[in-house]
Design a protein around this motif. Sequence first.
Motif, PDB file in Angstrom:
ATOM      1  N   ASP A 256      48.912  39.276  29.575  1.00  0.00           N
ATOM      2  CA  ASP A 256      48.273  38.143  30.243  1.00  0.00           C
ATOM      3  C   ASP A 256      47.917  38.506  31.676  1.00  0.00           C
ATOM      4  N   GLN A 257      48.678  39.451  32.253  1.00  0.00           N
ATOM      5  CA  GLN A 257      48.423  39.909  33.616  1.00  0.00           C
ATOM      6  C   GLN A 257      47.588  41.185  33.654  1.00  0.00           C
ATOM      7  N   LEU A 332      46.240  54.535  46.059  1.00  0.00           N
ATOM      8  CA  LEU A 332      46.944  53.396  46.634  1.00  0.00           C
ATOM      9  C   LEU A 332      48.431  53.696  46.584  1.00  0.00           C
ATOM     10  N   GLY A 333      49.091  53.667  47.728  1.00  0.00           N
ATOM     11  CA  GLY A 333      50.529  53.914  47.708  1.00  0.00           C
ATOM     12  C   GLY A 333      51.067  54.123  49.106  1.00  0.00           C
ATOM     13  N   HIS A 361      48.863  46.681  47.267  1.00  0.00           N
ATOM     14  CA  HIS A 361      48.063  45.468  47.151  1.00  0.00           C
ATOM     15  C   HIS A 361      47.857  45.196  45.659  1.00  0.00           C
ATOM     16  N   GLU A 362      48.431  44.118  45.176  1.00  0.00           N
ATOM     17  CA  GLU A 362      48.425  43.837  43.737  1.00  0.00           C
ATOM     18  C   GLU A 362      47.009  43.769  43.174  1.00  0.00           C
ATOM     19  N   ALA A 363      46.139  42.976  43.785  1.00  0.00           N
ATOM     20  CA  ALA A 363      44.788  42.820  43.250  1.00  0.00           C
ATOM     21  C   ALA A 363      44.028  44.148  43.269  1.00  0.00           C
ATOM     22  N   GLN A 369      42.825  50.278  38.339  1.00  0.00           N
ATOM     23  CA  GLN A 369      43.028  50.503  36.898  1.00  0.00           C
ATOM     24  C   GLN A 369      41.720  50.322  36.128  1.00  0.00           C
ATOM     25  N   ALA A 370      40.935  49.320  36.511  1.00  0.00           N
ATOM     26  CA  ALA A 370      39.689  49.055  35.798  1.00  0.00           C
ATOM     27  C   ALA A 370      38.571  49.997  36.215  1.00  0.00           C
ATOM     28  N   GLY A 371      38.633  50.516  37.461  1.00  0.00           N
ATOM     29  CA  GLY A 371      37.493  51.236  37.996  1.00  0.00           C
ATOM     30  C   GLY A 371      37.525  52.736  37.871  1.00  0.00           C
TER      31      GLY A 371
END
Length: 476
Positions: A256-257, A332-333, A361-363, A369-371
Amino acid sequence: MKKILFAASEIHPLIKTGGLADVAGALPIALRKKGLDVRLIMPAYQGILDKVESIYHSTNLGNPFGIGDIILLESRLRENDIPIWLVQCQALYERDGGPYLDTNGLDYVDNHLRFGAFSWAIAMLAQHGNLLGWQADILHLNDWQTGFAAAYLKSWKLNHLPIVSTIHNLRYNGSFDMARYGDMRLSNELLDLHGMEFYGRFSGLKAGLVYADRITTVSPTYAKEILTSEYGDGMDGTLRAIRYKLTGILNGVDYDQWSPEKDDHIATHYSPDTIEKKLDNKLALLRENGLSEDPTKLVFGVVSRLTEQKGLDLILEAIPQVLNKGARLIILGSGDRALETAYQALQASYPEQVSIRIGYHEAYSHRIQAGVDALLIPSRFEPCGLTQLYALKYGTLPVVRKTGGLADTVFEGTEQANGFVFENATALDLSKALERCLTCFADMQAWRIRQFNAMQYDFSWETVTDEWIELYNQLA
């Protein structure tokens, strides 16, 4: 209906520093969907009360450690209505830093007491919950911060409920100087080789292991690895002695997330049937980072703590060869300052191809992940790993070292290949995997097959809850 008290030092979405929070925020939901009455307990860190429903009951447990009253606050999570007890003690938890580190990034000097008091409250609730109208059947502890609870229950010499203790990362053993043991209000009888003594110190993790009825860790391969001196971090002898209690159960994912079909953080939704729309996310991510937008160039991503454990030093050695062939890298890290500086220098050397964002940054992690086309996870050890599970769902092919949960979830060289795998924690082996990745990307049909394989794997929590229910049934 079995009643499970699930204890953790961090729970998403209330607070998160790593994968433990994701597990603690998702596994209880999945278990409740299967009919178990799971309730949570966590410290009331600064600001946490603003993130839950109103407190509907409080119980003062007294001041056993001489640092202020310890109070159990009953509430519910706003997102899913799960009951939660928050352990309040202003002197211990209401601080400006994080759950474990101060504002300078250093361990709190009284972490033994902070999580000793938390564990004491867990043990009190586990033993005497009937006084509050809810008595657990099983206590589920997570990592060293809750392990002292098993020691308190042992020291009270009462018949107590069964205990499950889960290791999320053996390296964090919660060991402290023996001079501080007197603060804990625990019996000296527990300080022996077969108790919580650990190389002249006392350890919360070891307490949670030796006094538990069952031990789990977060992947089958990691459960085998930690029995060896290479991966056992000094605890392997203890674990071999009690290996009959040890089970590896793979972590799951909350789809769901984490799903490209419903993720509100990404530019364009897509599915295995519309995988070509992933390109929209790739171009949007490149644009966001000011990198040249060439869809024919492979984009690697990293979402990780910047540490040697995660193999981030190996990437620094291996990545220039693929950057020189036109690849991109988005990171990111945060973590080791030397690694942060080295990655910033890499960005300066390849300003059109490399972007690093220090922090979490969560978003933005969802957009990565998508890009990106491939996610780099060259860990020296990895108990389970969640980022590779997220990546698979997004059709982002993981490049991983064959260890722990990475070995259980990412495969190469079979018809069901869903990523790229290398054996040894060396820059040379990683370089060869990066080259195989580039070669596959150049054959879009072969790449699409591997993407489709990746997106078909189901690592949802619903698929693993039956293993947890069976383990709970054995205990009860």
